[in-house]
Design an enzyme around this catalytic site. Structure first.
Site, short mmCIF file in Angstrom:
data_model
loop_
_atom_site.label_atom_id
_atom_site.label_comp_id
_atom_site.label_asym_id
_atom_site.label_seq_id
_atom_site.Cartn_x
_atom_site.Cartn_y
_atom_site.Cartn_z
CE LYS A 54 -3.89 -2.36 2.49
NZ LYS A 54 -4.02 -2.73 3.51
CD GLN A 98 -3.52 -4.63 6.62
OE1 GLN A 98 -3.57 -3.46 5.92
NE2 GLN A 98 -3.87 -5.69 5.98
CG ASP A 121 -10.39 -0.43 4.80
OD1 ASP A 121 -10.11 -1.06 3.93
OD2 ASP A 121 -9.51 -0.57 5.99
#
Ligand code: GUN
Length: 296
Positions: A54, A98, A121
């Site tokens: 990422k 995460q 997200d």
């Protein structure tokens, strides 16, 4: 019939290139640089790989990348304080914590402490509710990537029968909402569905997101259907570790009209869509028009 292979790697490269162009435009015309903050707690090896990828992809498209690596014994209070500081930071347009988090941390509490406008997200309960009611939201990256590939392949999805196998909050449920938003007739099937093969054979669009290696075989597929394989499973075969999807590729590809491979299908789209969401969040935060073709 031999299915057309939907090349997710190529598609994702194209999405990243579009994001890069828009990022350059934001800088030149408005002096704005989108920023993505990624928070990793602990040292889970798979998560470390994701976070590294990422970081590299974020820099590659010209965005700012803020990495926060915290010790595995970080307290909930300290993690919440970090999220609050990122919420308040105008250079940060997207925040990703995460998952999975270590067991002593309450994931729902942490995710719901992220400013929904920065929740790239799409996991915050506000974004889940907005998506479910057809309002503008941040959309989870993997289903967004699947939707982009489906729109590209079919044009309009209206009236098509879609079956989503899997009911997770991260893929199955938001995927179903997105397909419904594009006027598909949607069924969510799962491990307890009776006669799953027959249900799947009704699908013009079959999305497999069950997490069971090669479970969806050719006899689950309607001739000519589009098969989207979200699964990423590591299996041992012939003494080697191999990456396979939730779809048995060889038998499904013999029946389908189009299919995504594993690797090289849905996987690369997830990070590309994370970048697209960060760009979208940045545009919204600055009252600018959203990038076309990169949102739901
Ligand atoms: N862990 C594995 N995939 C993801 C993802 O897409 N988002 C977050 N936050 N954690 C993950």
């Amino acid at each position: 019939m031999t299915a057309k292979v939907i090349d997710g790697k190529l598609f994702a490269a194209n999405v990243r290139a579009q994001v890069q162009v828009q990022v350059a435009k934001l800088r030149e015309e408005h002096g704005i640089q989108p920023g993505l903050a990624v928070v990793l707690v602990g040292e889970d090896p798979a998560s470390q790989v994701y976070v590294r990828n990422k970081h590299a992809s974020t820099l590659e498209v010209g965005m700012a990348s803020f990495e926060h690596r915290l010790a595995i014994d970080t307290s909930e209070a300290d993690l919440l304080a970090l999220v609050q500081s990122l919420n308040a930071d105008p250079a940060v347009h997207g925040i990703l914590v995460q998952l999975p988090l270590p067991a002593h941390l309450n994931s729902e509490l942490i995710i719901n402490s992220i400013d929904p406008a920065k929740d790239v997200d799409g996991f915050h309960i506000s974004n889940v509710g907005l998506l479910g009611t057809g309002q503008k939201s941040m959309v989870p990256c993997t289903p967004l990537g699947c939707l982009m590939m489906l729109r590209d392949h079919h044009g309009s999805l209206a009236g098509l029968n879609a079956v989503v196998v899997g009911r997770s909050n991260i893929v199955g449920k938001p995927m179903a909402q997105l397909l419904l938003g594009d006027s598909c007739t949607v069924t969510i099937a799962h491990s307890r569905t009776k006669d799953l093969a027959a249900v799947c054979r009704g699908a013009d669009i079959l999305v497999a997101a069950v997490g069971r290696p090669e479970m969806i075989t050719g006899d689950f597929v309607k001739p000519g259907a589009t098969v989207i394989d979200v699964g990423i499973n590591r299996i041992e075969r012939d003494g080697r570790t191999k990456l396979v999807g939730d779809v048995d590729y060889a038998s499904a590809a013999a029946v389908a009209g189009a299919i995504t491979p594993v690797p090289g299908g849905v996987g690369p789209m997830t990070i590309a869509c994370l970048l697209a969401n960060t760009l979208t969040a940045c545009c919204r935060a600055n009252g600018l028009p959203e990038p076309e073709g990169l949102t739901a």
